[in-house]
Design a protein around this motif. Sequence first.
Motif, PDB file in Angstrom:
ATOM      1  N   MET A 192       0.826  -1.194   0.000  1.00 54.86           N
ATOM      2  CA  MET A 192       0.000   0.000   0.000  1.00 54.86           C
ATOM      3  C   MET A 192       0.870   1.258   0.000  1.00 54.86           C
ATOM      4  N   ILE A 193       1.874   1.288   0.852  1.00 58.00           N
ATOM      5  CA  ILE A 193       2.761   2.454   0.923  1.00 58.00           C
ATOM      6  C   ILE A 193       3.484   2.660  -0.406  1.00 58.00           C
ATOM      7  N   SER A 194       3.963   1.565  -0.993  1.00 56.94           N
ATOM      8  CA  SER A 194       4.663   1.662  -2.264  1.00 56.94           C
ATOM      9  C   SER A 194       3.755   2.204  -3.364  1.00 56.94           C
ATOM     10  N   ILE A 195       2.527   1.698  -3.430  1.00 59.63           N
ATOM     11  CA  ILE A 195       1.582   2.130  -4.467  1.00 59.63           C
ATOM     12  C   ILE A 195       1.230   3.599  -4.296  1.00 59.63           C
ATOM     13  N   VAL A 196       0.969   3.994  -3.068  1.00 57.79           N
ATOM     14  CA  VAL A 196       0.601   5.387  -2.805  1.00 57.79           C
ATOM     15  C   VAL A 196       1.734   6.327  -3.224  1.00 57.79           C
ATOM     16  N   LYS A 197       2.952   5.973  -2.892  1.00 50.78           N
ATOM     17  CA  LYS A 197       4.104   6.806  -3.264  1.00 50.78           C
ATOM     18  C   LYS A 197       4.245   6.892  -4.786  1.00 50.78           C
ATOM     19  N   GLN A 198       4.106   5.740  -5.451  1.00 47.58           N
ATOM     20  CA  GLN A 198       4.215   5.730  -6.915  1.00 47.58           C
ATOM     21  C   GLN A 198       3.137   6.589  -7.564  1.00 47.58           C
ATOM     22  N   GLY A 229      -8.029   0.119   6.162  1.00 46.70           N
ATOM     23  CA  GLY A 229      -6.626  -0.247   6.048  1.00 46.70           C
ATOM     24  C   GLY A 229      -5.683   0.928   6.061  1.00 46.70           C
ATOM     25  N   ALA A 230      -6.214   2.124   5.847  1.00 51.28           N
ATOM     26  CA  ALA A 230      -5.367   3.320   5.780  1.00 51.28           C
ATOM     27  C   ALA A 230      -4.980   3.841   7.156  1.00 51.28           C
ATOM     28  N   LYS A 231      -5.580   3.312   8.200  1.00 48.92           N
ATOM     29  CA  LYS A 231      -5.302   3.814   9.544  1.00 48.92           C
ATOM     30  C   LYS A 231      -3.831   3.663   9.924  1.00 48.92           C
ATOM     31  N   SER A 232      -3.182   2.650   9.388  1.00 53.74           N
ATOM     32  CA  SER A 232      -1.777   2.413   9.739  1.00 53.74           C
ATOM     33  C   SER A 232      -0.823   3.043   8.740  1.00 53.74           C
ATOM     34  N   LEU A 233      -1.354   3.793   7.787  1.00 55.41           N
ATOM     35  CA  LEU A 233      -0.497   4.389   6.761  1.00 55.41           C
ATOM     36  C   LEU A 233       0.390   5.462   7.372  1.00 55.41           C
ATOM     37  N   ILE A 234       1.687   5.364   7.094  1.00 58.37           N
ATOM     38  CA  ILE A 234       2.595   6.393   7.599  1.00 58.37           C
ATOM     39  C   ILE A 234       2.390   7.673   6.807  1.00 58.37           C
ATOM     40  N   ARG A 235       2.807   8.772   7.368  1.00 60.08           N
ATOM     41  CA  ARG A 235       2.659  10.058   6.709  1.00 60.08           C
ATOM     42  C   ARG A 235       3.520  10.117   5.450  1.00 60.08           C
ATOM     43  N   ILE A 236       2.897  10.423   4.347  1.00 53.86           N
ATOM     44  CA  ILE A 236       3.596  10.574   3.078  1.00 53.86           C
ATOM     45  C   ILE A 236       3.306  11.973   2.559  1.00 53.86           C
TER      46      ILE A 236
END
Length: 224
Positions: free
Chosen positions: A164-170, A187-194
Amino acid sequence: MNTNTAQIDFVNAIFGLLMRGQQDDYKFQIQLKEKVNELGVKQFISDVATPLGILVGKKWQENKAYIFVQHFYTSQMNGLLNDLILHNESIYQLGTPKVLLCTVTGEKHTLGSLMAQAILCSQGAFCINLGSELPISEIVNAATYYQMNVVGLSFSTVFNKRMMISIVKQLRDKLPSNIELWIGGSGAKSLIRIANIKVLISADEIIEAYQHTKNNLSVYDRPL
């Protein structure tokens, strides 16, 4: 009995109807529709749809509910949310943010996107929902083709966090800088700040982000 307690009791009661099935299926549908009319879209999604979905998923993971019960719930909620969207849907007007909603490849769960769409449409947003499992390249193509102001993605708890983090960054790197990227879902609750993305979990956060975008549309380059 306070409002929060009343809604918790309702969620537990409606889950009981869902589990009993048969003659209670009709009651399940009717009571959900009545609760929407009572609470309104935002409050219904916050206080009923979201916790009910969490409860259904939890009981399935604990082997206390058949998977077909989860599918029945999803089917019924899909229908209800689509009715709410159609009721509030409006044509695009200048000054109204345009929001593209979808899920990425590997994310089959679309209820989060539909809930966001129902909330946004109730606020007057113009939304295009492309459904599930779009590759990053197609999301970028769609966002530019339809001249969107926002791309919104929903992630469920079962989606791999590292992926998820990789896709969001891309996606953030490939989207034009004047298109906002919103991330939501359980599932986004654990997403780190980007940098340059907004993580929106609650209905209030979605509405606040929408109003902020609407108020600042004049600084956007339109059309793309």
